[in-house]
Write an enzyme that holds these catalytic residues in place. Structure first.
Site, mmCIF file in Angstrom:
data_model
loop_
_atom_site.group_PDB
_atom_site.id
_atom_site.type_symbol
_atom_site.label_atom_id
_atom_site.label_comp_id
_atom_site.label_asym_id
_atom_site.label_seq_id
_atom_site.Cartn_x
_atom_site.Cartn_y
_atom_site.Cartn_z
ATOM 1 N N LYS A 27 0.835 -1.195 0.000
ATOM 2 C CA LYS A 27 0.000 0.000 0.000
ATOM 3 C C LYS A 27 0.869 1.243 0.000
ATOM 4 O O LYS A 27 2.093 1.160 0.054
ATOM 5 C CB LYS A 27 -0.961 0.012 1.182
ATOM 6 C CG LYS A 27 -0.324 0.235 2.541
ATOM 7 C CD LYS A 27 -1.306 0.749 3.595
ATOM 8 C CE LYS A 27 -2.529 -0.118 3.755
ATOM 9 N NZ LYS A 27 -3.351 0.284 4.925
ATOM 10 N N LYS A 86 -7.634 -5.277 -3.021
ATOM 11 C CA LYS A 86 -8.480 -4.577 -2.057
ATOM 12 C C LYS A 86 -8.996 -3.262 -2.633
ATOM 13 O O LYS A 86 -8.215 -2.443 -3.118
ATOM 14 C CB LYS A 86 -7.691 -4.294 -0.778
ATOM 15 C CG LYS A 86 -7.380 -5.521 0.032
ATOM 16 C CD LYS A 86 -6.273 -5.286 1.048
ATOM 17 C CE LYS A 86 -6.552 -4.159 1.993
ATOM 18 N NZ LYS A 86 -5.425 -3.974 2.956
#
Length: 235
Positions: A27, A86
Site C-alpha cells: 500500500k 483490495k
C-alpha cells in the site's frame, strides 16, 4: 487468524517477510487509508514475497463511486502480481452502489484470473465520510462475487476501529460475512491491547501497519515488532 502487514517499499516488505507475516499487503499510506502503490512496486514485492512462500495483497485506493475506474485499477493490481485485490469503498454511499462497484471489479479481476481474491473494504468511521455502513456490505458484495469483506478506518487520526464501531456491531459484521460465504478482515489502527479481543471476534484476517512501525504509520516497519505480533496472535 492470518496477519496481513502493509509495507510501502521493498525494504519494509523484507522486514514484514522476515518477521513472519502471513500476507504482504502493498500500500501507500501517503495516498490514504487504502492508498495505492505503483504497479512496479507491487510487482517487485510480489516477486520477492513469492520466493518466501508469502501471499500478496495490494490496495487500489480509497476510491470514489466510479466502477470503471475501480475495475481498471483492480485489474492493474492483479496483473502486477497481487493475489488479493483490495478496493476501498470510500465514495460509495449505499448498498446498491457497492454492488455495482464490486460487480465491475470482480468481473475485471476474475476474467483475468479466477484464482485472484477480491476484497471489498468498508470503513468503521463511515459516518465521518458519508460512506456506506460496513453492516450493509456482506450480503451485496457476496452477490457481486467478492471473496473477502473488510472493515478499516478512513481517517487516520490515531483512533481505532473500536472507537467507531461497537463490539456488538463488529461481531455482527463478522457473522454476516461468514453467513454470506465470505472471509472477513478487520483493520484500523489495531493496538497491542486489541489482540485478545480480536481472537474472540475471530476474523479470518487482521490487517496492520502502525503496530509494527517504529514510530507512527509513516515510519519504518520493523521485523522484531512483526515477530512480536505473530507470537501474540498465535499464542
Amino acid at each position: 487468524m492470518k496477519v496481513l502487514v502493509s509495507p510501502m517499499s521493498i525494504a519494509e516488505a523484507i522486514e514484514a517477510i522476515e518477521g513472519g507475516a502471513d500476507i504482504i499487503d502493498v500500500k501507500n499510506p501517503a495516498e490514504g487509508s487504502l492508498g495505492a502503490n505503483f504497479p512496479w512496486v507491487i510487482r517487485e514485492i510480489s516477486e520477492l514475497a513469492r520466493k518466501h512462500g508469502k501471499e500478496i495483497s495490494a490496495t487500489t485506493g480509497d476510491l470514489p463511486y466510479k466502477p470503471g475506474t475501480a475495475s481498471l485499477a483492480a485489474l492493474g493490481a492483479a496483473v502486477a502480481g497481487a493475489d488479493y485485490i483490495k478496493v476501498g469503498l470510500y465514495g460509495v454511499r449505499n448498498a446498491e452502489e457497492a454492488y455495482e462497484m464490486m460487480s465491475a471489479v470482480t468481473k475485471a479481476v476474475k476474467d483475468y484470473d479466477p484464482r485472484k481474491k477480491v476484497v471489498a473494504a468498508g470503513y468503521g468511521d463511515f459516518y465521518r465520510i458519508n460512506a456506506v455502513s460496513p453492516l450493509d456490505l456482506p450480503e451485496v458484495v457476496s452477490k457481486a462475487g467478492v471473496d473477502i469483506v473488510m472493515v478499516d478506518t478512513a481517517i487516520k487520526d490515531g483512533t481505532a476501529l473500536f472507537d467507531h464501531m461497537k463490539i456488538d456491531d463488529i461481531q455482527r459484521f463478522v457473522k454476516l460475512a461468514h453467513d454470506n460465504g465470505l472471509l472477513v478482515a478487520l483493520a484500523g489502527n489495531i493496538g497491542w491491547g486489541h489482540i485478545e479481543l480480536l481472537k474472540e471476534l475471530s476474523p479470518d484476517i487482521i490487517g496492520v501497519r502502525s503496530i509494527v512501525c517504529e514510530g507512527d504509520r509513516s515510519s519504518m516497519i520493523k521485523r522484531e515488532l512483526v515477530v512480536r505480533l505473530m507470537e501474540a496472535v498465535q499464542g
